[in-house]
Design a protein around this motif. Structure first.
Motif, PDB file in Angstrom:
ATOM      1  N   GLU A 247      13.884  11.416 -13.004  1.00  0.00           N
ATOM      2  CA  GLU A 247      14.138  10.346 -12.940  1.00  0.00           C
ATOM      3  C   GLU A 247      13.439   9.170 -13.890  1.00  0.00           C
ATOM      4  O   GLU A 247      14.085   8.330 -14.106  1.00  0.00           O
ATOM      5  CB  GLU A 247      13.566   9.716 -11.368  1.00  0.00           C
ATOM      6  CG  GLU A 247      14.355  10.022 -10.395  1.00  0.00           C
ATOM      7  CD  GLU A 247      13.723   9.872  -9.057  1.00  0.00           C
ATOM      8  OE1 GLU A 247      12.430   9.363  -9.086  1.00  0.00           O
ATOM      9  OE2 GLU A 247      14.297  10.025  -7.791  1.00  0.00           O
ATOM     10  N   ARG A 248      12.413   9.713 -14.504  1.00  0.00           N
ATOM     11  CA  ARG A 248      11.873   9.015 -15.624  1.00  0.00           C
ATOM     12  C   ARG A 248      12.092   9.434 -17.057  1.00  0.00           C
ATOM     13  O   ARG A 248      11.480   8.928 -18.092  1.00  0.00           O
ATOM     14  CB  ARG A 248      10.221   8.954 -15.511  1.00  0.00           C
ATOM     15  CG  ARG A 248       9.730   8.201 -14.368  1.00  0.00           C
ATOM     16  CD  ARG A 248       8.596   8.620 -13.650  1.00  0.00           C
ATOM     17  NE  ARG A 248       8.255   7.687 -12.437  1.00  0.00           N
ATOM     18  CZ  ARG A 248       8.708   7.910 -11.477  1.00  0.00           C
ATOM     19  NH1 ARG A 248       9.805   8.601 -11.102  1.00  0.00           N
ATOM     20  NH2 ARG A 248       8.373   7.054 -10.355  1.00  0.00           N
TER      21      ARG A 248
ATOM     22  N   LEU B  16      11.590  12.206 -18.817  1.00  0.00           N
ATOM     23  CA  LEU B  16      10.520  12.902 -19.400  1.00  0.00           C
ATOM     24  C   LEU B  16      10.946  14.227 -19.566  1.00  0.00           C
ATOM     25  O   LEU B  16      11.474  15.106 -18.771  1.00  0.00           O
ATOM     26  CB  LEU B  16       9.226  12.930 -18.315  1.00  0.00           C
ATOM     27  CG  LEU B  16       8.558  11.481 -18.105  1.00  0.00           C
ATOM     28  CD1 LEU B  16       7.605  11.518 -17.265  1.00  0.00           C
ATOM     29  CD2 LEU B  16       8.130  10.874 -19.515  1.00  0.00           C
TER      30      LEU B  16
END
Length: 66
Positions: A23-24, A26
């Motif tokens: 979601e981020r 990363l």
């Protein structure tokens, strides 16, 4: 820097962590303990960063039977 996510595919906490990272946006490398164990170097790195007492269950049957 790429993160390492260590766990098993069928573990709920591992799936939560993987979703969090995705979601981020990363970058991470997944190490599936169901497929292979950590190498000695990987284990030493985890122990060095997390602290050996935080990753070793000294109350477990496997530990106390030795």
């Amino acid at each position: 820097m790429t993160l390492q996510l260590i766990g098993t595919k069928n573990n709920q906490e591992t799936r939560k962590a993987e979703r969090f990272l995705k979601e981020r946006g990363l970058a991470y490398q997944f190490v599936d303990l169901g497929q292979r164990a950590l190498s000695r170097g990987e284990l030493e790195s985890v122990a060095r960063h997390a602290g050996l007492s935080n990753i070793m269950d000294t109350e477990s049957r496997e530990y106390t039977s030795r």
